[in-house]
Design an enzyme around this catalytic site. Sequence first.
Site, PDB file in Angstrom:
ATOM      1  N   ASP B 127      -0.821  -4.312 -53.038  1.00  0.00           N
ATOM      2  CA  ASP B 127      -1.326  -5.029 -53.470  1.00  0.00           C
ATOM      3  C   ASP B 127      -0.933  -6.088 -54.537  1.00  0.00           C
ATOM      4  O   ASP B 127      -0.721  -5.817 -55.480  1.00  0.00           O
ATOM      5  CB  ASP B 127      -3.043  -4.567 -53.944  1.00  0.00           C
ATOM      6  CG  ASP B 127      -3.967  -5.294 -54.409  1.00  0.00           C
ATOM      7  OD1 ASP B 127      -4.046  -6.586 -53.143  1.00  0.00           O
ATOM      8  OD2 ASP B 127      -4.666  -5.071 -54.594  1.00  0.00           O
ATOM      9  N   HIS B 134      -7.892 -15.984 -60.105  1.00  0.00           N
ATOM     10  CA  HIS B 134      -8.344 -14.943 -60.353  1.00  0.00           C
ATOM     11  C   HIS B 134      -7.580 -13.681 -61.476  1.00  0.00           C
ATOM     12  O   HIS B 134      -8.122 -13.325 -62.332  1.00  0.00           O
ATOM     13  CB  HIS B 134      -7.963 -13.718 -58.998  1.00  0.00           C
ATOM     14  CG  HIS B 134      -8.737 -11.954 -59.386  1.00  0.00           C
ATOM     15  ND1 HIS B 134     -10.239 -12.076 -59.668  1.00  0.00           N
ATOM     16  CD2 HIS B 134      -7.682 -11.429 -59.177  1.00  0.00           C
ATOM     17  CE1 HIS B 134      -9.552 -10.450 -59.925  1.00  0.00           C
ATOM     18  NE2 HIS B 134      -8.305 -10.256 -59.992  1.00  0.00           N
ATOM     19  N   GLU B 200     -13.297  -6.507 -54.170  1.00  0.00           N
ATOM     20  CA  GLU B 200     -12.423  -7.409 -54.461  1.00  0.00           C
ATOM     21  C   GLU B 200     -12.131  -8.188 -53.496  1.00  0.00           C
ATOM     22  O   GLU B 200     -11.795  -7.176 -51.770  1.00  0.00           O
ATOM     23  CB  GLU B 200     -11.241  -7.135 -54.787  1.00  0.00           C
ATOM     24  CG  GLU B 200     -11.457  -6.670 -56.720  1.00  0.00           C
ATOM     25  CD  GLU B 200      -9.552  -6.542 -56.301  1.00  0.00           C
ATOM     26  OE1 GLU B 200      -9.814  -6.628 -58.395  1.00  0.00           O
ATOM     27  OE2 GLU B 200      -8.631  -6.314 -56.584  1.00  0.00           O
ATOM     28  N   GLU B 202     -10.711  -9.746 -50.670  1.00  0.00           N
ATOM     29  CA  GLU B 202      -8.560 -10.091 -49.978  1.00  0.00           C
ATOM     30  C   GLU B 202      -9.233  -9.935 -48.542  1.00  0.00           C
ATOM     31  O   GLU B 202      -9.224  -9.443 -47.695  1.00  0.00           O
ATOM     32  CB  GLU B 202      -8.291  -8.874 -50.298  1.00  0.00           C
ATOM     33  CG  GLU B 202      -8.186  -8.504 -51.973  1.00  0.00           C
ATOM     34  CD  GLU B 202      -6.967  -7.271 -52.962  1.00  0.00           C
ATOM     35  OE1 GLU B 202      -6.080  -7.288 -52.381  1.00  0.00           O
ATOM     36  OE2 GLU B 202      -7.660  -6.772 -54.075  1.00  0.00           O
ATOM     37  N   ASP B 234     -10.829  -4.724 -51.917  1.00  0.00           N
ATOM     38  CA  ASP B 234     -10.386  -3.298 -52.301  1.00  0.00           C
ATOM     39  C   ASP B 234     -11.487  -3.198 -53.761  1.00  0.00           C
ATOM     40  O   ASP B 234     -11.796  -3.422 -55.112  1.00  0.00           O
ATOM     41  CB  ASP B 234      -8.664  -4.240 -53.252  1.00  0.00           C
ATOM     42  CG  ASP B 234      -8.314  -3.174 -54.540  1.00  0.00           C
ATOM     43  OD1 ASP B 234      -8.518  -2.112 -53.859  1.00  0.00           O
ATOM     44  OD2 ASP B 234      -7.252  -4.108 -55.414  1.00  0.00           O
ATOM     45  N   ARG B 238     -14.555  -0.563 -62.668  1.00  0.00           N
ATOM     46  CA  ARG B 238     -14.102  -1.824 -63.554  1.00  0.00           C
ATOM     47  C   ARG B 238     -13.616  -0.792 -64.666  1.00  0.00           C
ATOM     48  O   ARG B 238     -13.304  -0.846 -65.590  1.00  0.00           O
ATOM     49  CB  ARG B 238     -14.735  -3.102 -63.491  1.00  0.00           C
ATOM     50  CG  ARG B 238     -14.850  -3.675 -62.606  1.00  0.00           C
ATOM     51  CD  ARG B 238     -13.010  -4.689 -62.167  1.00  0.00           C
ATOM     52  NE  ARG B 238     -13.457  -5.168 -60.990  1.00  0.00           N
ATOM     53  CZ  ARG B 238     -11.874  -5.728 -60.509  1.00  0.00           C
ATOM     54  NH1 ARG B 238     -11.519  -5.187 -60.596  1.00  0.00           N
ATOM     55  NH2 ARG B 238     -12.530  -6.808 -59.494  1.00  0.00           N
ATOM     56  N   GLN B 241     -10.494   1.735 -64.686  1.00  0.00           N
ATOM     57  CA  GLN B 241      -9.531   0.746 -64.470  1.00  0.00           C
ATOM     58  C   GLN B 241      -9.213   0.492 -65.944  1.00  0.00           C
ATOM     59  O   GLN B 241      -7.705   0.558 -66.281  1.00  0.00           O
ATOM     60  CB  GLN B 241      -9.871  -0.575 -64.078  1.00  0.00           C
ATOM     61  CG  GLN B 241      -8.648  -1.558 -63.391  1.00  0.00           C
ATOM     62  CD  GLN B 241      -9.335  -2.736 -62.793  1.00  0.00           C
ATOM     63  OE1 GLN B 241      -9.637  -2.698 -61.618  1.00  0.00           O
ATOM     64  NE2 GLN B 241      -7.443  -3.030 -62.103  1.00  0.00           N
ATOM     65  N   LYS B 254      -8.994   2.139 -58.218  1.00  0.00           N
ATOM     66  CA  LYS B 254      -9.195   1.663 -56.998  1.00  0.00           C
ATOM     67  C   LYS B 254      -9.111   2.613 -56.017  1.00  0.00           C
ATOM     68  O   LYS B 254      -9.032   2.592 -54.209  1.00  0.00           O
ATOM     69  CB  LYS B 254      -7.101   1.047 -57.120  1.00  0.00           C
ATOM     70  CG  LYS B 254      -7.706  -0.478 -58.630  1.00  0.00           C
ATOM     71  CD  LYS B 254      -8.010  -1.474 -58.099  1.00  0.00           C
ATOM     72  CE  LYS B 254      -7.821  -2.636 -58.887  1.00  0.00           C
ATOM     73  NZ  LYS B 254      -8.859  -4.117 -58.064  1.00  0.00           N
ATOM     74  N   THR B 258     -10.474   1.806 -49.750  1.00  0.00           N
ATOM     75  CA  THR B 258      -9.928   0.407 -49.875  1.00  0.00           C
ATOM     76  C   THR B 258     -10.671   0.540 -48.698  1.00  0.00           C
ATOM     77  O   THR B 258      -9.813   1.024 -47.435  1.00  0.00           O
ATOM     78  CB  THR B 258      -8.422   0.190 -50.299  1.00  0.00           C
ATOM     79  OG1 THR B 258      -8.220   0.580 -51.223  1.00  0.00           O
ATOM     80  CG2 THR B 258      -8.304  -1.062 -49.955  1.00  0.00           C
ATOM     81  N   GLU B 365     -16.096 -11.138 -61.556  1.00  0.00           N
ATOM     82  CA  GLU B 365     -15.916 -12.831 -62.098  1.00  0.00           C
ATOM     83  C   GLU B 365     -16.946 -13.409 -61.962  1.00  0.00           C
ATOM     84  O   GLU B 365     -17.690 -14.085 -62.715  1.00  0.00           O
ATOM     85  CB  GLU B 365     -15.002 -13.339 -61.427  1.00  0.00           C
ATOM     86  CG  GLU B 365     -13.455 -13.179 -61.513  1.00  0.00           C
ATOM     87  CD  GLU B 365     -12.868 -13.458 -61.284  1.00  0.00           C
ATOM     88  OE1 GLU B 365     -12.276 -12.513 -59.243  1.00  0.00           O
ATOM     89  OE2 GLU B 365     -12.082 -14.607 -60.576  1.00  0.00           O
TER      90      GLU B 365
HETATM   91 CA   LIG Z   1      -7.190  -6.548 -55.458  1.00  0.00          CA
HETATM   92 MG   LIG Z   2      -8.455   0.019 -53.376  1.00  0.00          MG
END
Ligand SMILES: [Ca+2]
Ligand SMILES: [Mg+2]
Lengths: 418, 418
Positions: B127, B134, B200, B202, B234, B238, B241, B254, B258, B365
């Site tokens: 990733d 971001h 996320e 992506e 993804d 948080r 993480q 994570k 995914t 965000e």
């Molecule tokens: Ca990511």
């Molecule tokens: Mg993931």
Amino acid sequence: MSFIETKPDSDFSIHNIPFGIISTPHNAAPRVATRIGDYAVDLSVLAQAGLFSSVVADAQGVFSQPTLNLFMSLGKPVWSATRKHIQKLLSASEATLRDNKDLLERAVFPINTVKTHLPANIGDYTDFYASKEHATNVGIMFRGKENALMPNWTHLPVGYHGRASSVVVSGTELKRPQGQRVVVKGEAPQFGPSLRMDCELEMAFLVGTGNNLGEPITIDNAKDHMFGVVLMNDWSARDIQAWEYVPLGPFLGKNFGTTVSAWVVTMDALEPFLVNGPVQDPKPMAYLAESTASAYDINLEVKLKPAESSKYSVISRSNLKYMYWSFAQQLTHHTVNGCNMRTGDLCGSGTISGPTEDSFGSMLELSWSGAKDIQLEDGITRKFLKDNDEMILAGWCEKDGVRVGFGECHGKILPARV
Amino acid sequence: MSFIETKPDSDFSIHNIPFGIISTPHNAAPRVATRIGDYAVDLSVLAQAGLFSSVVADAQGVFSQPTLNLFMSLGKPVWSATRKHIQKLLSASEATLRDNKDLLERAVFPINTVKTHLPANIGDYTDFYASKEHATNVGIMFRGKENALMPNWTHLPVGYHGRASSVVVSGTELKRPQGQRVVVKGEAPQFGPSLRMDCELEMAFLVGTGNNLGEPITIDNAKDHMFGVVLMNDWSARDIQAWEYVPLGPFLGKNFGTTVSAWVVTMDALEPFLVNGPVQDPKPMAYLAESTASAYDINLEVKLKPAESSKYSVISRSNLKYMYWSFAQQLTHHTVNGCNMRTGDLCGSGTISGPTEDSFGSMLELSWSGAKDIQLEDGITRKFLKDNDEMILAGWCEKDGVRVGFGECHGKILPARV
Ligand SMILES: [Ca+2]
Ligand SMILES: [Mg+2]
Ligand SMILES: [Ca+2]
Ligand SMILES: [Mg+2]
Ligand code: NI
């Protein structure tokens, strides 16, 4: 005792019985073997002769595979029964194999005539960071004394995802990686070959049986999911790593190659060498709390042969028992969020540094980031690896006259690509 | 135009011709298909009828595989020829398939009757972190304004290794992960379900053909190694993480899952939508310098259906062209140290945030780390995901009346395991 000669100091006594993948001059197909003394024993040939019919269904299919994955997927009862059965077949008192000259000729090869291959198809490779001494040493060098050990470190086994594609078997030569690195502190990065090529002394376990997504492995079951252990050299380009690693972790500083030893020593073979690990303070959370000994007393050595010499010098002596977080805690933590492990996944311990300066597991620590020389034989010195330097990691357990070892994890650093 | 009906706003016009893996009620074996309009076309059946004999050797074997890997390993000339051939077979003016009622019946399925599967066997998943907006936003929230964008960020595409085992296909439901997280700032971590479940936005490319260990892919060749692109969510816990990620990067925050979209849109189909990306300052080093346009103008949407409603609300509109580092630069950088890529490897772009607040690609965000509410329809609000919330990522290109899209990347967060 086996009827196959094993020297008293052999890593591969009848008490070991590791598993690996070999090919031979007359049969290029990689297949499953064990090792005893200085001989590889081709299990696919023994299976073809029907010697495993009592312990493994379709043994011939399983042992003809080019990796251990199918065998590992069969689960611990099968691994244990197979190892015991091989010990019986190889024992001096057992006639079946001992007296079958033809079969011996077809199945037993002097080790220097076989080629060993990567033992598993590795779906995912994770590297932990479980030595407190290493994390502290590196932390001081990368972030200063005050930020050396992060607040999370004593609460969980810190780990990160590594690159599976570039895991290679002992004996593979690797080119020095190129990349961006800061050569003069404070200036812009430059492109070129790594100037701080390093090794990391690690051990790694192979996942035998995994778990479904969303269904964690509990600490009490963790050991039964592990198939066995290998030596691992997590080659590290420290200058590339230092520039790239914030904030998402090591990447190109690591993924150009990771070397593992060829023979997977089973958890069963290591069980006699279980000891208590370091006292954990604070007490681990409930999901990580262990009720039995889970550290392994495995002696480790790092040997370096500089390009200009023919002699290996021991540059570090360490022991797996120094690891703060156990393999079982690593595996349990890895799955507590539901992450699924698969047969063949590889989990590295992290660099195994001990408490004394001569037990550090990387040249970064041994040379204290290049501040001092590492002394080799004949007055040769190193801070980091030069082109054509070779390195061997070794590991073995010894107790009550029984020795179980890992052979060697060998690698050579070739000049960078031009 | 195809003889198979495609609505004007379909993502899957004859200009697309993506590849994916399907199974059907009458044939549970996963196999290769393309999609046009609201239909899946079974390529293994067309191959069996001999329709690919001119473009793919052993097409029946290739399209009967349960993943795209074998097809992808054949290389770009074969991918391109196959896509063009399918466009011809499906065109209104071509009788071969159009007038073969029996074959149509056996090969063409309404999309709501097929099950889609993960398109590739993913050896390694990486990733990246290639949106400047971001990286800046998250940097401010995790490390403060002064340390938001690390010094390396404008010099190289920062990336990290992800977990391949838990990449799942659109439609898969995921349990909320549990783990260690700090609930009250400054206090000790607690164990429990993530309290800050996030997405996320992506996109990711699939490596078609790889490179040998030690032999980098150059920037001029990079595009030819890529097979195609998917949407990717993804999912990110948080709180887990934030506690775990120093110093080695995201891990359990994570790797619980995914999600990727089911249909891989080829680089050929995307080529008409190439545009220049953001100006890169400082100028990238020589190995990353591009001579042609390499950003893709792909409109993106994030839609959220809160558990208590039946309506999806759009919470973000972004575009892949905002990415500072191109896919080609990501792939080149990934291999510059010699790291080997393999067919089926997945490389995520990183969260695709645009310059405005309504184009941010994560709830972290959009809610500015929980400081404000994200407004959904009917007065419902969210800061992070609640149990049974569902999410859809969508993406499409449009130019000169031609539309090429990605379908949807759908996921649902189930309550944590008890
Ligand atoms: Ca990511
Ligand atoms: Mg993931
Ligand atoms: Ca390491
Ligand atoms: Mg490595
Ligand atoms: Ni004995």
